[in-house]
Structures are given as structure tokens and as C-alpha cells.
Design a protein around this motif. Structure first.
Motif, short mmCIF file in Angstrom:
data_model
loop_
_atom_site.label_atom_id
_atom_site.label_comp_id
_atom_site.label_asym_id
_atom_site.label_seq_id
_atom_site.Cartn_x
_atom_site.Cartn_y
_atom_site.Cartn_z
N PRO A 297 35.91 34.35 -8.48
CA PRO A 297 36.27 35.77 -8.60
C PRO A 297 37.76 36.04 -8.68
O PRO A 297 38.18 37.06 -9.23
N GLY A 298 38.59 35.14 -8.15
CA GLY A 298 40.03 35.36 -8.15
C GLY A 298 40.72 34.97 -9.44
O GLY A 298 41.94 35.15 -9.57
N GLN A 299 39.97 34.42 -10.40
CA GLN A 299 40.56 34.06 -11.68
C GLN A 299 41.19 35.28 -12.35
O GLN A 299 40.64 36.38 -12.30
N MET A 300 42.33 35.06 -13.04
CA MET A 300 42.95 36.16 -13.76
C MET A 300 42.02 36.72 -14.82
O MET A 300 41.96 37.93 -15.04
N THR A 301 41.25 35.84 -15.46
CA THR A 301 40.35 36.30 -16.52
C THR A 301 39.19 37.13 -15.99
O THR A 301 38.49 37.77 -16.77
N GLN A 302 39.00 37.11 -14.67
CA GLN A 302 37.93 37.91 -14.07
C GLN A 302 38.40 39.27 -13.59
O GLN A 302 37.59 40.08 -13.12
N GLN A 303 39.69 39.54 -13.71
CA GLN A 303 40.22 40.80 -13.20
C GLN A 303 40.01 41.93 -14.20
O GLN A 303 39.98 41.72 -15.42
N ALA A 304 39.89 43.16 -13.67
CA ALA A 304 39.61 44.32 -14.52
C ALA A 304 40.72 44.57 -15.53
O ALA A 304 40.49 45.09 -16.62
N LEU B 51 50.69 30.58 -3.73
CA LEU B 51 50.09 30.10 -2.47
C LEU B 51 49.25 31.19 -1.82
O LEU B 51 49.31 31.40 -0.60
N ARG B 52 48.46 31.85 -2.64
CA ARG B 52 47.54 32.86 -2.10
C ARG B 52 46.49 32.19 -1.23
O ARG B 52 46.03 31.09 -1.50
N GLU B 53 46.11 32.88 -0.16
CA GLU B 53 45.17 32.33 0.80
C GLU B 53 43.87 31.87 0.14
O GLU B 53 43.32 30.81 0.47
#
Length: 246
Positions: A206-213, A9-11
Motif C-alpha cells: 500500500p505504501g508504493q508511490m504507484t498506489q497513491q491517489a 527511512l520511513r517506518e
């Protein structure tokens, strides 16, 4: 049928979760959903979901990760069929009807379809998975994943499957790629049918897990594990079948 979703439930994902719910309300077959709240405060659940009696929640006392949260939610499933989903995606309007009717008319264990990438401007692009349309016998989906680094053979969240099969091959014990294991596990246990239509939309943001560094740090290892699991499970099941035939 039941849709199982894990969410913290992230904002930045609450509107996406509301859109996922809206896509479910557009389905023309009966459904319910179990949302595993991965250490999240239940009071943060968006109002449309909180007011919908078809939505049930499993509040976990601390974050355990998506794979564990989804697996724990399996205990709450009470329907014959199950579909995994993410809290930031959507189903197409005919996703449930097309796959459910196929399952009930053919008696196969699972039914899947293509997916679409959904972009912020509302546009979509179709993704045809390597597994071609048509019927596939148990274990044959692995034929379309020759190497771990190749494109996964089937979209995990495009699969509607019998709940007993999902319980036998749930999410894998990985921090990512757990859904690869679920997909090759279920398709190894029973024959299924791939439809020639999109049934799921993966939201690009941008908040997708696949988009994280950090995503690429473990992706190769996760793929290798899931690929090996699929091959080993298929080999074990076929060896048992051969022994039974004498």
C-alpha cells in the motif's frame, strides 16, 4: 559494482530496506551500496545495514526527492558499474553475477533482465518488458516504446550499466518518471544486452508511490516528457554519428 538507493527511512519501509540489504548479501560478486538519506535521520538506518562496511550513506540535510537524492549519491560511486534500486524492493539471487559476467565478456555498456512483482504473501509474477532478449544497439530500446502511454520499454532498476554512462544520463528532473528518463538515456548512449531471466523484484504494498491517489495526476505528463527525451537524445546522437561519417 555499486547499488544506489534513495530512502527517507520511513517506518513502514524499514523492514523492506532490510530485505533489500539481505538480497544483496546473497550475491556472489563483490558489491557496495550508497544510500542517499533524503532528509532522514541516519540513526534510523536498520542495524544490519549500519553494521555492514559495504554500505555507505549520504545524509542530505533536507528532503529533496528521490531523483535529486539519487543523483547526488552518484558523487559517492567509485566502481565501474552501477545499479539503481528502490528501498522497498529486492534483487534475485543471481542478478549481479549474470549481468556482470555479460558486461565483462561482451564489452557492452549495459545489461538488464526481466523483473517480478512481489506480493505480500511471497508469491511473484514475472514481467517481461517490451524490449526482447538479446543485443540492442544504442538507441534501439526506444523502438519498443512507440507512444508515451504504452508500457515502458525496460525496467529501470533491472539495468546494470557502466557508471560513466549513468553519470551522463542520470535520473531525470521529475517528481515521478525520473527513472524512465534514466533508462532510456543510458540505453541510448551504448549498446546493451537484455537477458532472459528475472533480476529484480518490485514489492507490491500500500505504501508504493504507484498506489497513491496522487500518482495518476502527473503520470501522463511524466511519460510524455521521458518519451520525448528518449527520442530527442537518440536523434541527436545519430545525427552526430551521421555527420562524423561525412
Amino acid at each position: 559494482m555499486t547499488v544506489v538507493i534513495a530512502s527517507r527511512l520511513r517506518e513502514d519501509r524499514l523492514d523492506y530496506l532490510t530485505a533489500m540489504h539481505a538480497s544483496l548479501t546473497r550475491q556472489s560478486v563483490p558489491w557496495e551500496a550508497v544510500i542517499a538519506l533524503d532528509g532522514a535521520d541516519p540513526s534510523r538506518l536498520p542495524a544490519p545495514l549500519a553494521a555492514d562496511p559495504r554500505i555507505r550513506t549520504l545524509a542530505l540535510p533536507r528532503p529533496v526527492g528521490a531523483a535529486c537524492a539519487r543523483n547526488l549519491a552518484l558523487t559517492q560511486v567509485r566502481t565501474k558499474y552501477l545499479n539503481w534500486a528502490d528501498d522497498d524492493d529486492e534483487f534475485t539471487d543471481d542478478a549481479m553475477t549474470a549481468r556482470l559476467s555479460t558486461l565483462e565478456s561482451t564489452g557492452v555498456g549495459w545489461c538488464a533482465g526481466w523483473s517480478e512483482d512481489l506480493y505480500p504473501d511471497g508469491s511473484t509474477t514475472l514481467w517481461r518488458c517490451p524490449t526482447p532478449p538479446g543485443r540492442h544497439e544504442a538507441g534501439d530500446v526506444m523502438n519498443y516504446w512507440p507512444r508515451p502511454q504504452d508500457t515502458i520499454p525496460i525496467g529501470p532498476t533491472t539495468i546494470l550499466a557502466r557508471t560513466d554512462l549513468v553519470r551522463a544520463a542520470p535520473m531525470g528532473g521529475l517528481v515521478q518518471g525520473e527513472d524512465y528518463m534514466a533508462a532510456v538515456g543510458v540505453t541510448a548512449l551504448a549498446p546493451g544486452i537484455m537477458l532472459r531471466l528475472p533480476v529484480y523484484r518490485y514489492r507490491k504494498h500500500p505504501g508504493q508511490m504507484t498506489q497513491q491517489a496522487s500518482y495518476d495526476q502527473l503520470e501522463a505528463a511524466a511519460r510524455e516528457h521521458a518519451h520525448g527525451y528518449g527520442l530527442s537524445l537518440r536523434a541527436a546522437l545519430r545525427s552526430r554519428e551521421a555527420l562524423a561519417r561525412g
